[in-house]
Design an enzyme around this catalytic site. Structure first.
Site, PDB file in Angstrom:
ATOM      1  N   GLU A 272      39.782  30.647  42.027  1.00  0.00           N
ATOM      2  CA  GLU A 272      39.382  31.748  40.925  1.00  0.00           C
ATOM      3  C   GLU A 272      40.712  32.299  40.715  1.00  0.00           C
ATOM      4  O   GLU A 272      41.420  32.713  41.459  1.00  0.00           O
ATOM      5  CB  GLU A 272      38.464  32.675  41.356  1.00  0.00           C
TER       6      GLU A 272
ATOM      7  N   ASP B  41      41.460  39.385  31.650  1.00  0.00           N
ATOM      8  CA  ASP B  41      41.579  40.424  30.931  1.00  0.00           C
ATOM      9  C   ASP B  41      41.686  39.901  29.524  1.00  0.00           C
ATOM     10  O   ASP B  41      42.131  38.812  29.314  1.00  0.00           O
ATOM     11  CB  ASP B  41      43.084  40.677  31.170  1.00  0.00           C
TER      12      ASP B  41
ATOM     13  N   GLU C  55      32.217  41.529  40.716  1.00  0.00           N
ATOM     14  CA  GLU C  55      32.421  42.926  40.586  1.00  0.00           C
ATOM     15  C   GLU C  55      32.241  43.497  39.067  1.00  0.00           C
ATOM     16  O   GLU C  55      31.408  44.109  38.767  1.00  0.00           O
ATOM     17  CB  GLU C  55      33.759  43.391  41.144  1.00  0.00           C
ATOM     18  N   TYR C  56      33.034  43.054  38.102  1.00  0.00           N
ATOM     19  CA  TYR C  56      32.897  43.176  36.777  1.00  0.00           C
ATOM     20  C   TYR C  56      31.522  42.914  36.005  1.00  0.00           C
ATOM     21  O   TYR C  56      31.235  43.495  35.522  1.00  0.00           O
ATOM     22  CB  TYR C  56      33.988  42.492  36.019  1.00  0.00           C
TER      23      TYR C  56
HETATM   24  N1  SAM Z   1      37.438  38.299  38.380  1.00  0.00           N
HETATM   25  C1  SAM Z   1      37.018  39.817  39.102  1.00  0.00           C
HETATM   26  C2  SAM Z   1      35.629  39.977  38.452  1.00  0.00           C
HETATM   27  O1  SAM Z   1      35.071  39.443  37.759  1.00  0.00           O
HETATM   28  O2  SAM Z   1      35.114  41.049  38.975  1.00  0.00           O
HETATM   29  C3  SAM Z   1      38.190  40.747  38.356  1.00  0.00           C
HETATM   30  C4  SAM Z   1      38.255  40.757  36.906  1.00  0.00           C
HETATM   31  S1  SAM Z   1      39.677  41.825  36.248  1.00  0.00           S
HETATM   32  C5  SAM Z   1      39.106  42.291  34.652  1.00  0.00           C
HETATM   33  C6  SAM Z   1      40.886  40.761  36.071  1.00  0.00           C
HETATM   34  C7  SAM Z   1      41.797  40.189  37.035  1.00  0.00           C
HETATM   35  O3  SAM Z   1      43.021  39.357  37.023  1.00  0.00           O
HETATM   36  C8  SAM Z   1      42.817  41.579  37.510  1.00  0.00           C
HETATM   37  O4  SAM Z   1      42.736  41.733  38.966  1.00  0.00           O
HETATM   38  C9  SAM Z   1      44.191  41.045  37.120  1.00  0.00           C
HETATM   39  O5  SAM Z   1      45.043  41.625  37.810  1.00  0.00           O
HETATM   40  C10 SAM Z   1      43.997  39.510  37.267  1.00  0.00           C
HETATM   41  N2  SAM Z   1      44.898  38.806  36.452  1.00  0.00           N
HETATM   42  C11 SAM Z   1      45.184  39.095  35.183  1.00  0.00           C
HETATM   43  N3  SAM Z   1      46.129  38.065  34.624  1.00  0.00           N
HETATM   44  C12 SAM Z   1      46.565  37.306  35.836  1.00  0.00           C
HETATM   45  C13 SAM Z   1      47.218  36.412  35.981  1.00  0.00           C
HETATM   46  N4  SAM Z   1      48.171  35.752  34.791  1.00  0.00           N
HETATM   47  N5  SAM Z   1      47.695  35.878  37.048  1.00  0.00           N
HETATM   48  C14 SAM Z   1      46.904  36.261  38.159  1.00  0.00           C
HETATM   49  N6  SAM Z   1      46.106  37.319  38.093  1.00  0.00           N
HETATM   50  C15 SAM Z   1      45.516  37.802  36.863  1.00  0.00           C
END
Ligand code: SAM
Length: 212
Positions: free
Chosen positions: A43, A117, A193-194
């Site tokens: 993931e 994101d 979580e989201y």
């Molecule tokens: N997947 C989780 C959920 O659905 O609850 C978290 C979603 S959160 C909006 C997005 C996560 O992706 C954040 O923790 C962010 O730090 C991580 N993230 C964003 N761009 C990333 C990248 N290029 N490499 C690794 N992690 C990344």
């Protein structure tokens, strides 16, 4: 995700035997890390790890690797592991743009992208984890018949992703704009979580599955 610096998170990750900050050293040998030949599902952007931890509990014969950019977030996923003895899960702290330095061609069997994101500004489109540029990177680590599964509640990001996939040479195997009311695609769904948060606010959850 709102980021709060968590004091000591770097040290906690360095000292953990479940988390890696030097993942390039394991390129091509992740099966040795787990000590078996089971499939490897990753993931990207796993956040605090709710989804991946539950997947690892449900599927002991699959190895899971969560990738997260920030120590202060990853450390929360490590805390979730403290209470159980899961052998089939590891975490990597890295930016996913380096993924080709961490996995060999075909080393990954499946990729999950959950609530990535959105990077709404056009000039940041290349940072979206479903952009053509990222799909090309996945192409170089995913096994031949492997799939990418993507979930989001963000309409614009979902539209963008449905366009980018064919542009990058991927097939859209399935998609829905309302996952929780799609009996077939929602079967066995594990909420992130989201997903928990946004669906409780009434947002529809979208999902697409793509392959090459
Ligand atoms: N997947 C989780 C959920 O659905 O609850 C978290 C979603 S959160 C909006 C997005 C996560 O992706 C954040 O923790 C962010 O730090 C991580 N993230 C964003 N761009 C990333 C990248 N290029 N490499 C690794 N992690 C990344």
């Amino acid at each position: 995700m709102r980021l709060r610096n968590v004091p000591g998170s770097d040290e906690t990750i360095e000292n953990s035997n479940k988390a890696y900050t030097n993942p390039e050293d394991y390129k091509g040998s992740w099966k040795n890390v787990f000590g078996n030949d089971n499939e490897i599902h990753i993931e990207i952007g796993m956040g605090k790890g709710q989804f991946l931890t539950q997947m690892a509990e449900r599927n002991p014969n699959i190895n899971y690797i969560g990738i997260e950019k920030y120590s202060s977030v990853l450390v929360r996923a490590l805390e979730k592991l403290e209470d159980n003895e899961l052998d089939n899960i590891r975490f990597i702290r890295m930016d996913a743009e380096n993924i080709e330095n961490v996995f060999e061609q075909g080393e990954v069997d499946k990729i999950y992208l959950n609530f990535s994101d959105p990077w709404p500004k056009d000039r940041h489109a290349k940072r979206r984890l479903t952009s053509h540029r990222f799909l090309d990177r996945y192409n170089n680590v995913l096994k031949k018949d492997g799939v990418v599964e993507f979930k989001t509640d963000n309409d614009l990001l979902f539209e963008f992703s449905l366009e980018q996939a064919p542009e990058a040479g991927w097939n859209i195997d399935a998609f829905t704009w309302d996952l929780h009311n799609d009996a077939e695609l929602n079967e066995g769904n594990v909420m992130t979580e989201y997903e928990t948060k946004f669906s409780s606010m009434g947002n529809k959850i979208h999902k697409m599955i793509i392959s090459r």
